[in-house]
Enzyme design. Structure first.
Site, mmCIF file in Angstrom:
data_model
loop_
_atom_site.group_PDB
_atom_site.id
_atom_site.type_symbol
_atom_site.label_atom_id
_atom_site.label_comp_id
_atom_site.label_asym_id
_atom_site.label_seq_id
_atom_site.Cartn_x
_atom_site.Cartn_y
_atom_site.Cartn_z
ATOM 1 N N LYS A 269 0.849 -1.203 0.000
ATOM 2 C CA LYS A 269 0.000 0.000 0.000
ATOM 3 C C LYS A 269 0.883 1.252 0.000
ATOM 4 C CE LYS A 269 -1.406 1.685 4.091
ATOM 5 N NZ LYS A 269 -1.256 3.064 4.556
ATOM 6 N N ASN A 270 1.850 1.307 0.909
ATOM 7 C CA ASN A 270 2.609 2.550 1.088
ATOM 8 C C ASN A 270 3.514 2.859 -0.091
ATOM 9 O OD1 ASN A 270 1.299 2.936 3.434
ATOM 10 N ND2 ASN A 270 2.985 2.330 4.765
ATOM 11 N N ARG B 219 -3.481 11.123 4.755
ATOM 12 C CA ARG B 219 -2.300 12.002 4.854
ATOM 13 C C ARG B 219 -1.407 11.865 3.635
ATOM 14 N NH1 ARG B 219 1.416 14.031 8.407
ATOM 15 N NH2 ARG B 219 3.537 13.467 7.863
ATOM 16 N N CYS C 136 -3.717 12.386 12.782
ATOM 17 C CA CYS C 136 -4.092 10.967 12.782
ATOM 18 C C CYS C 136 -4.456 10.567 14.200
ATOM 19 C CB CYS C 136 -2.928 10.146 12.277
ATOM 20 S SG CYS C 136 -2.903 10.250 10.499
ATOM 21 N N ARG D 201 0.364 14.907 12.920
ATOM 22 C CA ARG D 201 1.535 14.459 12.146
ATOM 23 C C ARG D 201 1.893 15.610 11.213
ATOM 24 N NH1 ARG D 201 -0.184 8.819 9.926
ATOM 25 N NH2 ARG D 201 1.893 8.756 9.013
ATOM 26 N N PRO D 202 2.875 16.381 11.606
ATOM 27 C CA PRO D 202 3.204 17.610 10.867
ATOM 28 C C PRO D 202 3.759 17.317 9.462
ATOM 29 C CG PRO D 202 4.881 17.135 12.493
ATOM 30 C CD PRO D 202 3.810 16.105 12.689
ATOM 31 N N ASP E 269 6.016 19.821 8.251
ATOM 32 C CA ASP E 269 7.007 20.914 8.162
ATOM 33 C C ASP E 269 8.222 20.529 7.318
ATOM 34 O OD1 ASP E 269 7.340 19.107 10.377
ATOM 35 O OD2 ASP E 269 9.061 20.301 10.971
ATOM 36 N N LEU E 270 8.625 19.268 7.388
ATOM 37 C CA LEU E 270 9.822 18.843 6.626
ATOM 38 C C LEU E 270 9.538 18.890 5.113
ATOM 39 C CD1 LEU E 270 10.922 15.804 8.846
ATOM 40 C CD2 LEU E 270 11.839 18.137 8.879
ATOM 41 N N ASP F 74 5.188 0.409 11.999
ATOM 42 C CA ASP F 74 3.904 -0.137 11.522
ATOM 43 C C ASP F 74 3.698 -1.579 11.969
ATOM 44 O OD1 ASP F 74 3.843 1.587 8.302
ATOM 45 O OD2 ASP F 74 3.544 2.245 10.360
ATOM 46 N N ARG G 139 -8.314 0.009 5.081
ATOM 47 C CA ARG G 139 -7.473 1.035 4.443
ATOM 48 C C ARG G 139 -6.167 0.433 3.948
ATOM 49 N NH1 ARG G 139 -6.452 6.552 7.461
ATOM 50 N NH2 ARG G 139 -5.108 6.624 5.639
HETATM 51 C C1 EPZ Z 1 4.862 6.742 6.302
HETATM 52 O O1 EPZ Z 1 4.137 7.834 6.848
HETATM 53 C C2 EPZ Z 1 3.867 5.597 6.249
HETATM 54 N N1 EPZ Z 1 2.732 5.969 5.392
HETATM 55 C C3 EPZ Z 1 3.374 5.266 7.656
HETATM 56 O O2 EPZ Z 1 2.569 4.108 7.543
HETATM 57 C C4 EPZ Z 1 4.575 4.930 8.535
HETATM 58 O O3 EPZ Z 1 4.131 4.715 9.859
HETATM 59 C C5 EPZ Z 1 5.581 6.094 8.512
HETATM 60 O O4 EPZ Z 1 5.960 6.380 7.156
HETATM 61 C C6 EPZ Z 1 6.843 5.781 9.296
HETATM 62 O O5 EPZ Z 1 7.458 4.641 8.762
HETATM 63 C C7 EPZ Z 1 2.886 5.926 4.065
HETATM 64 O O6 EPZ Z 1 3.938 5.582 3.550
HETATM 65 C C8 EPZ Z 1 1.688 6.320 3.259
HETATM 66 P P1 EPZ Z 1 7.138 9.971 8.293
HETATM 67 P P2 EPZ Z 1 4.802 9.327 6.841
HETATM 68 O O7 EPZ Z 1 7.090 11.270 7.574
HETATM 69 O O8 EPZ Z 1 5.587 9.515 5.611
HETATM 70 C C9 EPZ Z 1 7.706 13.142 11.739
HETATM 71 C C10 EPZ Z 1 0.658 2.784 7.859
HETATM 72 O O9 EPZ Z 1 0.300 2.253 8.916
HETATM 73 N N2 EPZ Z 1 7.536 14.160 10.690
HETATM 74 O O10 EPZ Z 1 8.221 8.987 7.967
HETATM 75 O O11 EPZ Z 1 3.708 10.283 7.130
HETATM 76 C C11 EPZ Z 1 6.428 12.355 12.003
HETATM 77 O O12 EPZ Z 1 5.597 13.047 12.913
HETATM 78 C C12 EPZ Z 1 1.164 4.209 7.877
HETATM 79 O O13 EPZ Z 1 0.700 2.209 6.748
HETATM 80 C C13 EPZ Z 1 7.734 15.511 11.029
HETATM 81 O O14 EPZ Z 1 8.024 15.845 12.163
HETATM 82 O O15 EPZ Z 1 5.747 9.226 8.096
HETATM 83 C C14 EPZ Z 1 6.962 11.067 12.585
HETATM 84 O O16 EPZ Z 1 7.240 11.233 13.959
HETATM 85 C C15 EPZ Z 1 0.914 4.880 9.201
HETATM 86 N N3 EPZ Z 1 7.574 16.450 10.049
HETATM 87 C C16 EPZ Z 1 8.287 10.871 11.821
HETATM 88 O O17 EPZ Z 1 8.609 12.153 11.262
HETATM 89 C C17 EPZ Z 1 7.255 16.114 8.764
HETATM 90 O O18 EPZ Z 1 7.161 17.024 7.903
HETATM 91 C C18 EPZ Z 1 8.205 9.872 10.683
HETATM 92 O O19 EPZ Z 1 7.116 10.259 9.874
HETATM 93 C C19 EPZ Z 1 7.056 14.747 8.444
HETATM 94 C C20 EPZ Z 1 7.215 13.793 9.420
#
Ligand code: EPZ
Length: 421
Positions: A22-23, A92, A116, A121-122, A124-125, A305, A397
């Site tokens: 999915k991801n 998201r 979520c 879940r920001p 900003d990055l 996950d 989902r």
């Molecule tokens: C991806 O989400 C996955 N979703 C998530 O899977 C997974 O849990 C996550 O990566 C971590 O592996 C998809 O790929 C669609 P991140 P993503 O940006 O990209 C912080 C599932 O169950 N962060 O890697 O949104 C964030 O808060 C889903 O299938 C910032 O601070 O995750 C977190 O603590 C749930 N600022 C960390 O980084 C930002 O701009 C990792 O988040 C972005 C992220």
């Protein structure tokens, strides 16, 4: 609303085919906005998030067709660069359209994603990366309004490793003017697959699979096709189901290389795992499992996950286990529901301290998010008596008809429509 009714206690046996990831598909789909032509993505799971992304892309002007796990996405006639709240609030990953729209069309208006179940879940990055490449970013009425005549290559460092932000920065950089280097890039298999798809469109990317990606921008990209990778989280979830039920199963079309830590932790708990080509066999017959602590980490560490699923497993293993999530510090909505099933778990900051109990007892429990609901299904497979898991739209989902897969392995699980809303 649907619910699952599960009667626990049956060891899972047999073989099942793992669906596409999915991801990974959710990153590949918006990438077609970078070219103007017909793109094909195969091995796509039929899960609700994919349909949500299809609706969003159609809203932008993409012609989308999906049958038999194959997506045909024609991006020849993009008519809008607005990703409305109605789609983004549901998922998201919709924010993935930001980078490609900005890179190809010089503008994007994307709703801020909703928080979520386990906290805000920001993004900003994502936004900082776009600004680094010269985009102007304004926030207005819950929308991100991004503009740029032509993105320019930049040095982008992510203080936190982020899958989504890496994907967005990569999709922006491939059409930016000049070189970009992304450091502390996420190296999850989904990002590797996205980079390979972009290269097949004509992008120039070095460092695939590492935390440093070097991109040389090109003027335009061609349409392309790709076969999506198998879903490592679905595979890991089913492997834990086999371990918990003391079963013996084979997973076809799996990629064990994407599951190293999960396999290692299952072996540490005493399960026997055999790998050959695309088949993972796990034998947990008569397993007296050992408790194993887990700390989640970015790839190739133990995936966040899989944290809820591992907690369900350790809840029936004698002794005490500590499960710590370093990615999402409050991803524990499954714990109160597991406790309703008789689990003995205490939350301490971003750790779950699990004291294994002999048996869980069936009860009615509520799903709160995708992986939390998976952990409740796993617990139901071993709980004494009947477990009802409500609001399984959460699980739909990210898992394609999980009850069919589990039924094929012998589980007593059925999907029932309810009036509950
Ligand atoms: C991806 O989400 C996955 N979703 C998530 O899977 C997974 O849990 C996550 O990566 C971590 O592996 C998809 O790929 C669609 P991140 P993503 O940006 O990209 C912080 C599932 O169950 N962060 O890697 O949104 C964030 O808060 C889903 O299938 C910032 O601070 O995750 C977190 O603590 C749930 N600022 C960390 O980084 C930002 O701009 C990792 O988040 C972005 C992220």
């Amino acid at each position: 609303m649907d619910k699952f009714i599960i009667n626990g206690g049956i060891p899972l046996k047999g073989s099942v085919k793992v669906s596409g990831a999915k991801n990974s598909a959710l990153a590949l789909m918006p990438a077609v906005l970078l070219n103007s032509g017909e793109n094909i993505i195969e091995n796509v799971p039929e899960v609700n998030d994919i349909f949500t992304m299809m609706k969003l892309l159609k809203q932008l002007g993409v012609e989308a067709e999906f049958n038999n796990h194959k997506l045909i996405l024609d991006s020849s006639n993009i008519t809008s660069q607005v990703a409305p709240y109605e789609h983004v609030k549901k998922m998201r990953a919709s924010v993935y359209v930001l980078g490609p729209l900005l890179a190809k069309y010089g503008s994007a208006k994307v709703s801020m994603p909703g928080g979520c179940a386990w906290g805000p879940r920001p993004i900003d990055l994502h936004l900082k990366a776009m600004e680094k490449m010269g985009a102007s970013i304004e926030l207005e009425g819950g929308y991100i309004i991004a503009k740029s005549k032509k993105l320019s290559g930049a040095r982008i460092n992510f203080d936190i490793s982020s899958v989504g932000a890496t994907g967005n920065a990569l999709m922006a950089a491939v059409l930016a003017k000049g070189e970009s280097i992304i450091t502390n890039a996420a190296a999850e298999p989904e990002i590797t697959q996205l980079a390979q798809f972009l290269i097949s469109m004509g992008a120039k990317i070095e460092g695939i699979g590492s935390n440093i990606l070097e991109i040389e921008g090109v003027d335009e990209l061609d349409n392309a096709s790709v076969i999506n990778i198998p879903d490592r989280i679905e595979a890991g979830t089913i492997m834990i189901a086999a371990a918990m039920t003391k079963g013996k199963i084979e997973l076809e079309n799996a990629n064990s290389k994407h599951l190293n830590l999960v396999i290692q932790k299952l072996e540490d708990s005493g399960a026997k795992v055999l790998l050959n080509n695309q088949i993972i066999s796990i034998d947990a017959s008569n397993l007296e499992p050992l408790n194993v602590d887990v700390t989640t980490a970015i790839y190739p560490g133990f995936p966040t996950d899989m944290q809820a699923q591992w907690t369900a497993y350790m809840s029936i293993v004698e002794g005490s286990s500590t499960i710590t999530d370093t990615i999402y510090l409050d991803r524990f909505k499954h714990i109160p529901e597991l406790i309703r099933l008789g689990a003995d778990i205490e939350i301490l900051r971003n750790s779950a301290i699990v004291k294994g109990v002999k048996t869980l007892k069936g009860a009615t429990v509520m799903s709160t998010d995708l992986r939390a609901s998976a952990s409740l299904v796993l617990a139901g497979l071993v709980a004494k008596g009947t477990t009802e898991v409500l609001r399984i739209y959460h699980i739909d989902r990210g898992y394609q008809r999980i009850e069919e897969k589990l039924k094929k392995l012998g589980a007593d699980i059925k999907r029932v429509k309810t009036e509950e809303f």
